[in-house]
Design a protein around this motif. Structure first.
Motif, mmCIF file in Angstrom:
data_model
loop_
_atom_site.group_PDB
_atom_site.id
_atom_site.type_symbol
_atom_site.label_atom_id
_atom_site.label_comp_id
_atom_site.label_asym_id
_atom_site.label_seq_id
_atom_site.Cartn_x
_atom_site.Cartn_y
_atom_site.Cartn_z
ATOM 1 N N TYR A 77 0.837 -1.200 0.000
ATOM 2 C CA TYR A 77 0.000 0.000 0.000
ATOM 3 C C TYR A 77 0.875 1.255 0.000
ATOM 4 C CZ TYR A 77 -3.316 3.538 1.562
ATOM 5 O OH TYR A 77 -4.062 4.671 1.661
ATOM 6 N N ARG A 78 1.952 1.197 0.829
ATOM 7 C CA ARG A 78 2.830 2.364 0.928
ATOM 8 C C ARG A 78 3.548 2.616 -0.395
ATOM 9 N NH1 ARG A 78 8.006 2.394 2.177
ATOM 10 N NH2 ARG A 78 7.895 0.246 2.927
ATOM 11 N N THR A 79 4.110 1.561 -0.988
ATOM 12 C CA THR A 79 4.817 1.769 -2.272
ATOM 13 C C THR A 79 3.850 2.148 -3.386
ATOM 14 O OG1 THR A 79 4.684 -0.623 -2.641
ATOM 15 C CG2 THR A 79 6.717 0.239 -1.662
ATOM 16 N N SER A 80 2.649 1.572 -3.341
ATOM 17 C CA SER A 80 1.658 1.957 -4.351
ATOM 18 C C SER A 80 1.301 3.433 -4.220
ATOM 19 C CB SER A 80 0.408 1.086 -4.237
ATOM 20 O OG SER A 80 0.729 -0.268 -4.465
ATOM 21 N N SER A 81 1.123 3.871 -2.994
ATOM 22 C CA SER A 81 0.811 5.292 -2.758
ATOM 23 C C SER A 81 1.962 6.168 -3.227
ATOM 24 C CB SER A 81 0.539 5.529 -1.281
ATOM 25 O OG SER A 81 -0.561 4.757 -0.846
ATOM 26 N N MET A 82 3.205 5.671 -2.949
ATOM 27 C CA MET A 82 4.364 6.450 -3.399
ATOM 28 C C MET A 82 4.414 6.526 -4.924
ATOM 29 S SD MET A 82 8.345 5.918 -2.314
ATOM 30 C CE MET A 82 7.874 6.009 -0.596
ATOM 31 N N LEU A 83 4.093 5.416 -5.606
ATOM 32 C CA LEU A 83 4.058 5.442 -7.070
ATOM 33 C C LEU A 83 3.043 6.460 -7.580
ATOM 34 C CD1 LEU A 83 4.337 1.668 -8.033
ATOM 35 C CD2 LEU A 83 5.993 3.464 -8.522
ATOM 36 N N VAL A 84 1.876 6.456 -6.931
ATOM 37 C CA VAL A 84 0.850 7.421 -7.340
ATOM 38 C C VAL A 84 1.347 8.843 -7.137
ATOM 39 C CG1 VAL A 84 -1.458 8.271 -6.838
ATOM 40 C CG2 VAL A 84 -1.046 5.818 -6.931
ATOM 41 N N LEU A 85 2.002 9.074 -5.977
ATOM 42 C CA LEU A 85 2.513 10.423 -5.713
ATOM 43 C C LEU A 85 3.580 10.820 -6.743
ATOM 44 C CD1 LEU A 85 2.758 10.377 -1.804
ATOM 45 C CD2 LEU A 85 1.076 11.567 -3.222
ATOM 46 N N LEU A 86 4.435 9.857 -7.073
ATOM 47 C CA LEU A 86 5.460 10.163 -8.064
ATOM 48 C C LEU A 86 4.845 10.472 -9.422
ATOM 49 C CD1 LEU A 86 8.164 7.501 -7.146
ATOM 50 C CD2 LEU A 86 8.330 9.969 -6.841
ATOM 51 N N LEU A 87 3.819 9.703 -9.817
ATOM 52 C CA LEU A 87 3.141 9.984 -11.092
ATOM 53 C C LEU A 87 2.480 11.356 -11.073
ATOM 54 C CD1 LEU A 87 1.564 6.503 -11.863
ATOM 55 C CD2 LEU A 87 3.483 7.598 -13.044
ATOM 56 N N VAL A 88 1.859 11.656 -9.929
ATOM 57 C CA VAL A 88 1.237 12.981 -9.800
ATOM 58 C C VAL A 88 2.301 14.065 -9.891
ATOM 59 C CG1 VAL A 88 -0.013 14.514 -8.248
ATOM 60 C CG2 VAL A 88 -0.748 12.144 -8.521
ATOM 61 N N GLY A 89 3.458 13.796 -9.223
ATOM 62 C CA GLY A 89 4.535 14.769 -9.281
ATOM 63 C C GLY A 89 5.040 14.966 -10.713
ATOM 64 N N ALA A 90 5.199 13.841 -11.455
ATOM 65 C CA ALA A 90 5.638 13.957 -12.842
ATOM 66 C C ALA A 90 4.622 14.737 -13.676
ATOM 67 C CB ALA A 90 5.862 12.569 -13.432
ATOM 68 N N ALA A 91 3.333 14.441 -13.414
ATOM 69 C CA ALA A 91 2.299 15.184 -14.135
ATOM 70 C C ALA A 91 2.363 16.671 -13.806
ATOM 71 C CB ALA A 91 0.921 14.607 -13.810
ATOM 72 N N LEU A 92 2.600 16.973 -12.527
ATOM 73 C CA LEU A 92 2.721 18.378 -12.144
ATOM 74 C C LEU A 92 3.922 19.036 -12.818
ATOM 75 C CD1 LEU A 92 1.822 18.233 -8.337
ATOM 76 C CD2 LEU A 92 0.452 19.182 -10.185
ATOM 77 N N VAL A 93 5.039 18.267 -12.892
ATOM 78 C CA VAL A 93 6.222 18.826 -13.556
ATOM 79 C C VAL A 93 5.906 19.142 -15.014
ATOM 80 C CG1 VAL A 93 8.542 18.269 -14.356
ATOM 81 C CG2 VAL A 93 7.878 17.755 -12.006
ATOM 82 N N VAL A 94 5.233 18.185 -15.685
ATOM 83 C CA VAL A 94 4.884 18.412 -17.088
ATOM 84 C C VAL A 94 3.933 19.598 -17.215
ATOM 85 C CG1 VAL A 94 3.730 17.413 -19.082
ATOM 86 C CG2 VAL A 94 5.282 16.016 -17.735
ATOM 87 N N ALA A 95 2.929 19.649 -16.303
ATOM 88 C CA ALA A 95 1.967 20.744 -16.369
ATOM 89 C C ALA A 95 2.641 22.085 -16.118
ATOM 90 C CB ALA A 95 0.843 20.516 -15.354
ATOM 91 N N VAL A 96 3.506 22.126 -15.107
ATOM 92 C CA VAL A 96 4.196 23.384 -14.810
ATOM 93 C C VAL A 96 5.112 23.773 -15.966
ATOM 94 C CG1 VAL A 96 5.891 24.462 -13.285
ATOM 95 C CG2 VAL A 96 4.043 23.098 -12.321
ATOM 96 N N ALA A 97 5.836 22.759 -16.518
ATOM 97 C CA ALA A 97 6.710 23.050 -17.650
ATOM 98 C C ALA A 97 5.893 23.566 -18.837
ATOM 99 C CB ALA A 97 7.493 21.804 -18.048
ATOM 100 N N GLY A 98 4.728 22.938 -19.098
ATOM 101 C CA GLY A 98 3.881 23.408 -20.185
ATOM 102 C C GLY A 98 3.407 24.828 -19.955
ATOM 103 N N ALA A 99 2.986 25.110 -18.687
ATOM 104 C CA ALA A 99 2.532 26.461 -18.372
ATOM 105 C C ALA A 99 3.661 27.477 -18.547
ATOM 106 C CB ALA A 99 1.985 26.514 -16.946
#
Length: 597
Positions: A182-204
């Protein structure tokens, strides 16, 4: 590097932004790979270790219970068949131990607990099970039941408790594995969200940067360009944004300056052209006025001047007839001068009127057969030919578009010139021929006369230009000028062939009919079968000699003197297969038309 090009370029900024985004995304991907590996290990432990261990521990407890039950049953019945679950359970127990040790190695506490279970089971077997089996076999069931006491039951309960503790430990490890998943799965989700945020911020950031560094500067540049396009060529174009756009603005402004300079030059040129056009307009108006004056002069010359001139000439002739010989010799000479001057003035006026009317008084172009024209020319020049014992011949001539009266005047002038400018004591021989050259007929009038020197070849077509005195060859000197004007009016050109060995050859061109050009092209593509040699092929292009009429051959041509009565003559090689026609004279067997004076 200048101030306008210093700083980070647009490409450099975009590359830097992409590099930062790439580093962040790369680090995120690396962490995600590590976390995913951990998650996979945890999942493997839960699914492939703790799960099977839990099932096998439950089976182990069941096997031990079956063994304890088999011992009790054997002690009651003494039947060896009741010991089969004990024997089979012992074998199954050992298999479970081996299997569980293969799975439990990564859990040291569980391994020790499994060892405890095995040790307790071994003590129960050695202190309870084996003695009961021996005693029952040796002393009977009563003695065997006597060994199954509360103490023996407590020993088995110790085994049961050890197995329960083992199961609890397996359950704990399973829960830990589930928590880790559960912990590693949550961390994976957080990392994916972080990558998405990086892409979104970079796009902005990229969009904002493009808006500030690309769209706004380009929009401003486009607005300035539109201002220039509207006509404000003095509006200076200033750029903004990264160095590339500054250089682009400088280039566009340089282009604007060049266009403005070119437009200024064009404007000046247009003003000069307008001035020249105004001058040309004035000259055209002056020319129109001069033409009106010329027409008025022609009218006056043909009416008002002719009448008193005729009167002067008539009375001078009356004086000459009535008083000839009655006055002194000088008076007769004066009267002769007056008569000759009046007559020459009349010829000059008539020739000048004829020259001015060419092209102004037109009857329209029609198809004119030059063979018929030559027939008329032969009739007009018959008296002169008879006087000079001359001969006129012509080959078959083409049909062209033109004005028949002008063409008759043209050929009559040429023939008359050839007869007039003859050699002393040599009968004149004049030959007219034609040949097709491209899309034009080249017509020649060749004679055996006195010829003309090459340096005078261009002067003979000038109006009133004479190469001989009027006593030697009478005339006004306007004949060949009329010839030139008639030829140019029909779209051709006229010249003197200075390469002739004898006499004079004057050549001129007239546009050919399209059907004649097409027929010549077809004949060139498919030569006649009977045309065997080059001599035969060119025989039709040589001028007729007039030998059938007893005329001397006419070879070449020489320059001709201007004719006083408008006479001139031209020679052109006859085209192959042309028909000879005419109204005067006879036609020889070789196709040469002859008119003999």
């Amino acid at each position: 590097m200048t101030a306008r090009t210093a700083g980070w370029t647009l490409r450099r900024r975009v590359v830097a932004l992409l590099a930062v985004v790439g580093v962040l995304l790369g680090a995120s991907v690396a962490v995600e790979i590590a976390v995913a590996a951990k998650n996979r290990d945890y999942t493997h432990s839960v699914l492939d270790r703790t799960g099977p261990l839990r099932a096998q521990s439950q089976e182990l407890l069941s096997v031990l219970v079956d063994q304890e039950t088999a011992i009790r049953g054997y002690a009651l019945t003494g039947d060896r068949r009741d010991l089969e679950p004990y024997v089979q359970g012992g074998e199954r127990e050992q298999q479970l131990y081996r299997s569980m040790r293969g799975l439990i190695g990564v859990y040291p506490a569980l391994a020790r607990q499994l060892d405890t279970v095995e040790a307790e089971a071994g003590r129960w077997r050695s202190t309870v099970a084996e003695p009961v089996i021996r005693t029952t076999e040796e002393q009977g069931t009563t003695a065997g039941r006597a060994l199954i006491t509360e103490e023996s039951r407590q020993r088995f309960d110790v085994i049961r408790n050890s197995v329960s503790q083992l199961q609890e430990g397996i359950l704990v490890e399973r829960e830990k594995g589930a928590d880790n998943i559960y912990r590693t799965s949550s961390m994976l989700v957080l990392l994916l969200v972080g990558a998405a945020l990086v892409v979104a911020v970079a796009g902005a950031v990229l969009l904002i940067s493009l808006e500030r560094m690309v769209v706004r500067p380009l929009t401003g540049l486009a607005e300035q360009v539109r201002e220039v396009a509207k006509g404000d060529f003095q509006h200076r174009i200033a750029g903004s944004g990264p160095p590339e756009f500054l250089r682009l603005a400088d280039d566009v402004d340089a282009m604007r300056q060049k266009i403005a300079k070119d437009l200024a030059e064009v404007r000046e040129a247009r003003e000069r052209i307008e001035w020249v056009n105004s001058q040309l307009q004035k000259q055209a108006e002056e020319l129109v006025r001069s033409n009106r004056d010329l027409e008025q002069f022609a009218y006056v010359a043909s009416h008002d001047l002719q009448e008193p001139l005729r009167k002067v000439a008539s009375f001078c002739q009356l004086l000459q007839r009535r008083y000839a010989g009655q006055l002194d010799e000088r008076a007769d000479q004066y009267i002769a001068f007056a008569v000759d001057g009046a007559q020459r003035m009349q010829r000059l006026i008539n020739d000048l009127l004829a020259f001015s009317r060419i092209g102004r008084l037109t009857t329209g172009f029609t198809e004119v057969d030059l063979n018929e024209v030559m027939g008329d020319v032969a009739g007009q020049t018959e008296a002169a030919r008879q006087y000079a014992d001359g001969e006129l011949t012509w080959d078959a001539l083409p049909t062209i578009r033109g004005e028949e009266p002008l063409l008759t005047n043209l050929l009559a002038n040429l023939v008359s010139n050839s007869i007039k400018f003859r050699r002393p004591d040599v009968p004149p021989r004049v030959h007219v021929s034609a040949r097709l050259v491209g899309d034009e007929w080249e017509i020649s009038c060749q004679d055996n006369g006195i010829g003309i020197e090459p340096e005078f070849a261009d002067k003979i077509f000038v109006i009133f230009q004479r190469l001989h005195s009027k006593d030697a060859y009478p005339g006004t000197g306007i004949g060949l000028a009329i010839v030139k004007k008639i030829v140019e009016y029909h779209g051709g050109r006229v010249w003197v062939d200075t390469d002739t060995a004898e006499g004079t050859a004057i050549r001129f061109t007239l546009p050919a009919l399209p059907e004649d050009v097409e027929a010549a092209a077809r004949a060139a593509e498919q030569p006649p079968a009977g045309e065997a040699t080059g001599d035969e092929a060119t025989a039709g292009d040589e001028p007729a000699t007039g030998e059938a009429a007893g005329a001397d051959p006419v070879e070449g041509g020489a320059p001709v003197e201007p004719a006083d009565d408008g006479g001139a003559r031209v020679e052109v090689p006859r085209p192959r297969g042309a028909r000879a026609e005419g109204t005067d004279g006879t036609q020889d067997s070789d196709g040469t038309k002859e008119a003999v004076g």
